[in-house]
Design an enzyme around this catalytic site. Structure first.
Site, PDB file in Angstrom:
ATOM      1  N   THR A 146      -4.213   5.667   2.054  1.00  0.00           N
ATOM      2  CA  THR A 146      -5.053   5.844   0.866  1.00  0.00           C
ATOM      3  C   THR A 146      -6.499   5.389   1.057  1.00  0.00           C
ATOM      4  O   THR A 146      -7.393   5.883   0.384  1.00  0.00           O
ATOM      5  CB  THR A 146      -4.460   5.080  -0.331  1.00  0.00           C
ATOM      6  N   ASP A 147      -6.748   4.453   1.969  1.00  0.00           N
ATOM      7  CA  ASP A 147      -8.078   3.838   2.036  1.00  0.00           C
ATOM      8  C   ASP A 147      -9.187   4.829   2.390  1.00  0.00           C
ATOM      9  O   ASP A 147     -10.305   4.711   1.893  1.00  0.00           O
ATOM     10  CB  ASP A 147      -8.080   2.678   3.029  1.00  0.00           C
ATOM     11  N   SER A 179      -5.114   4.062   7.854  1.00  0.00           N
ATOM     12  CA  SER A 179      -6.220   5.001   7.620  1.00  0.00           C
ATOM     13  C   SER A 179      -7.581   4.341   7.774  1.00  0.00           C
ATOM     14  O   SER A 179      -8.597   5.039   7.877  1.00  0.00           O
ATOM     15  CB  SER A 179      -6.096   5.646   6.234  1.00  0.00           C
ATOM     16  N   THR A 205       0.130   3.881   4.620  1.00  0.00           N
ATOM     17  CA  THR A 205       1.113   3.049   3.922  1.00  0.00           C
ATOM     18  C   THR A 205       2.431   3.781   3.706  1.00  0.00           C
ATOM     19  O   THR A 205       3.508   3.193   3.826  1.00  0.00           O
ATOM     20  CB  THR A 205       0.556   2.588   2.564  1.00  0.00           C
TER      21      THR A 205
END
Length: 348
Positions: free
Chosen positions: A88-89, A57, A15
């Site tokens: 972030t995932d 990710s 992101t």
């Protein structure tokens, strides 16, 4: 004359580097573009960049972990610290993996990202990137860690707990290592910098399956899982156990193998406080019959990546796997060193 610290920023997409498209946000920005608007950082340190990949990710795999490992190892002697920009995932999985693949690092290896792209007017990306570079410049902050929303979290304890909020990550079953306030790093948990050289591991074993239990799960799914995978992590309910609906078939499948042939790990779906299989009968009955590992207070991400690292070494007995699994690495477990799994020696 004062010499600037040298930082290598590795980018993977995510992101933080995304831009709007007709089909939603997608990674688009190159490494140097992430530093636009942050030129003042170059006054305090030299920042070089290297693009490792450019992915959402969700699409990160163990092969990308090895590419990040290779990048850090190749440039380890040239830089004082490393910052990895990541989606972030799956950030917690990468942080866990690098904690085991790069052991005893004497330098900061910081992983960060954002909930909003860096080129949006309202974004957490610039703060997270500034904070991460500040941590990477600190000689007293060695090891793999996640820096997010002002918190410094051990790489094996980080977990994403919110989908949209800026305080998306927290430290599970362990205090945060420190905080960053107005560019100042405040360390709570301090570790002496080892004089030993870092150890880089270059293999992981991907044949690990996570079995998440649901009420009324049917037993027919178990046979192909045990046939295909060399480790099964059971994410059980509460403190842990095997429900009646699958118990007979589960025990039947497990009894066909020696403990080192099919590693069984018991963990819990509950985020905080960990597992304790010995509390209830549904857990004790497996403890009495088989040798297995228990996650206790470890995060799922740490359990998954740790056993991939251990099995990647190859040729280990169950006792050797057990010893490595319970060995504390980057704050990943509070289980006392030497604690053994259940089941009498030699139990199948």
């Amino acid at each position: 004359m004062w010499e600037k610290k040298k930082i290598l920023m590795l980018t993977t997409g995510g992101t933080i580097a995304s831009a709007a498209t007709d089909r939603g946000l997608a990674p688009a920005l190159h490494a140097d573009e992430l530093l636009k608007g942050l030129e003042d950082l170059r006054e305090s340190c030299r920042i070089d960049t290297l693009e490792v990949c450019s992915l959402d990710s969700t699409n990160m795999t163990w092969e990308h972990w090895l590419r990040l490992l290779e990048a850090v190892e190749t440039h380890y002697e040239q830089y004082d610290g490393f910052v990895i920009c990541h989606g972030t995932d799956t950030m917690a999985y990468t942080a866990g993996a690098l904690s085991y693949l790069i052991q005893n690092p004497g330098k900061p290896i910081v992983i960060t990202g954002s909930q909003k792209p860096i080129n949006q007017e309202i974004t957490d990306a610039k703060r997270n990137l500034r904070d991460s570079i500040a941590v990477a410049m600190e000689k007293d902050c060695p090891g793999v860690q996640v820096v997010f929303n002002g918190q410094i979290i051990a790489g094996t304890r980080a977990k994403k707990v919110k989908s949209f909020s800026f305080d998306a990550f927290t430290s599970i079953n362990f205090p945060v290592l420190g905080v960053v306030q107005n560019g100042r790093v405040i360390r709570y948990v301090k570790e002496e910098i080892s004089k030993e050289l870092p150890v880089f591991y270059h293999k992981v074993h991907p044949k690990v399956f996570l079995l998440k239990l649901v009420p009324g799960m049917q037993p027919q799914i178990l046979k192909p899982i045990f046939q295909e995978f060399d480790c099964v992590i059971v994410e059980s309910f509460g403190v842990g156990g095997i429900p009646d609906s699958i118990a007979e078939e589960f025990f039947c499948q497990l009894s066909r193998y020696q403990p080192e042939e099919k590693i069984l790990i018991m963990t819990t779906q509950v985020t905080y406080e960990g597992s304790d299989v010995d509390v209830y009968e549904v857990g004790k009955r497996i403890r009495e019959r088989f040798r297995f590992l228990e996650a206790y207070d470890m995060t799922l991400e740490a359990v998954y990546t740790k056993i991939m690292w251990i099995l990647g070494i190859g040729g280990l007995s169950f006792e050797e796997v057990e010893e490595l699994f319970y060995r504390k690495i980057n704050y990943d477990t509070s289980v006392p060193y030497g604690k053994k799994s259940g089941g009498p020696a030699g139990t199948r």
